[in-house]
Design a protein around this motif. Sequence first.
Motif, PDB file in Angstrom:
ATOM      1  N   SER A 241       0.830  -1.208   0.000  1.00  0.00           N
ATOM      2  CA  SER A 241       0.000   0.000   0.000  1.00  0.00           C
ATOM      3  C   SER A 241       0.866   1.259   0.000  1.00  0.00           C
ATOM      4  O   SER A 241       1.781   1.410   0.812  1.00  0.00           O
ATOM      5  CB  SER A 241      -0.912  -0.003   1.225  1.00  0.00           C
ATOM      6  OG  SER A 241      -1.694   1.164   1.262  1.00  0.00           O
ATOM      7  N   GLY A 242       0.582   2.154  -0.930  1.00  0.00           N
ATOM      8  CA  GLY A 242       1.284   3.431  -0.983  1.00  0.00           C
ATOM      9  C   GLY A 242       2.560   3.424  -1.795  1.00  0.00           C
ATOM     10  O   GLY A 242       3.191   4.468  -1.988  1.00  0.00           O
TER      11      GLY A 242
ATOM     12  N   ARG B 181       5.540  -2.068 -11.466  1.00  0.00           N
ATOM     13  CA  ARG B 181       5.647  -3.504 -11.176  1.00  0.00           C
ATOM     14  C   ARG B 181       4.801  -3.867  -9.970  1.00  0.00           C
ATOM     15  O   ARG B 181       4.105  -4.892  -9.970  1.00  0.00           O
ATOM     16  CB  ARG B 181       7.120  -3.862 -10.921  1.00  0.00           C
ATOM     17  CG  ARG B 181       7.361  -5.359 -10.701  1.00  0.00           C
ATOM     18  CD  ARG B 181       8.841  -5.645 -10.622  1.00  0.00           C
ATOM     19  NE  ARG B 181       9.437  -5.003  -9.459  1.00  0.00           N
ATOM     20  CZ  ARG B 181       9.431  -5.536  -8.236  1.00  0.00           C
ATOM     21  NH1 ARG B 181       8.839  -6.716  -8.031  1.00  0.00           N
ATOM     22  NH2 ARG B 181      10.005  -4.917  -7.235  1.00  0.00           N
ATOM     23  N   ILE B 182       4.848  -3.043  -8.922  1.00  0.00           N
ATOM     24  CA  ILE B 182       4.067  -3.310  -7.720  1.00  0.00           C
ATOM     25  C   ILE B 182       2.576  -3.185  -8.015  1.00  0.00           C
ATOM     26  O   ILE B 182       1.761  -3.977  -7.523  1.00  0.00           O
ATOM     27  CB  ILE B 182       4.474  -2.359  -6.586  1.00  0.00           C
ATOM     28  CG1 ILE B 182       5.912  -2.620  -6.157  1.00  0.00           C
ATOM     29  CG2 ILE B 182       3.532  -2.488  -5.402  1.00  0.00           C
ATOM     30  CD1 ILE B 182       6.158  -4.004  -5.607  1.00  0.00           C
ATOM     31  N   THR B 183       2.210  -2.211  -8.854  1.00  0.00           N
ATOM     32  CA  THR B 183       0.800  -2.037  -9.225  1.00  0.00           C
ATOM     33  C   THR B 183       0.271  -3.281  -9.915  1.00  0.00           C
ATOM     34  O   THR B 183      -0.852  -3.737  -9.635  1.00  0.00           O
ATOM     35  CB  THR B 183       0.633  -0.818 -10.154  1.00  0.00           C
ATOM     36  OG1 THR B 183       1.068   0.360  -9.461  1.00  0.00           O
ATOM     37  CG2 THR B 183      -0.823  -0.644 -10.568  1.00  0.00           C
TER      38      THR B 183
END
Length: 227
Positions: free
Chosen positions: A197-198, A203-205
């Motif tokens: 989160s945040g 890539r993380i999305t």
Amino acid sequence: MKRLDKIVSFVGENKMVADIGSDHGITAIKIYEEKNPKKVIATDISAPSLQKLKDKLKHSGYEIETIVTDGLKNLPMDIEEAVISGMGANLIVNILRGNLDLSRSLEKIITSPNNSLEYYRRWLMDNGFTIINDEKIEDEGVLYDVVVIKYTGENTSYNSEYEYMYGKDNLANKNPYTIKEIEQEIARNHGILEKFSGIDSARITDRIEELKVKNQKLEELLCELKN
């Protein structure tokens, strides 16, 4: 020991049984005590481990043969059943491959891989082994799988990825420990999502979206199993 009880429960009465990777021989001894076997053979690649079993046998009077060998190699072909447990799926597959003539001749093989169950089930079905029983159990708070197989030469397949992941029998029987496993997986995924989160990263999305979709599907499966 619930896991050991379950494994031994699948061993036939009055059979010639090999306990592969026997280590200190706990399973071999239980088979000898409870299944009236024709013969029990305990094998291990480690001579020192088998020596500990030999020392136990001196005091018990039990007639259990010990053989230092790698998996099923160099074992007599008149063995009727085998137990292969307490190791990873890749190692069990390598053991089955290591003596395919014996693997294919056995009436039953009781296995309990401690990882990679989806890969293991796929490999079995792609290589002519039929899954006779597939059950998840819990022993002292840890979840285990006991998969009983036999070579039939038939290459079969399951209808869904979840049957490979969790076992067709477990889903059909709404196994409570499979439900627990799925709940734990959903919780782990939620934990990862909270950590992400945040974080502003493409890539993380992508990973976040992947986990959300996965959890949605698992929630749907869980709902089916609980109804």
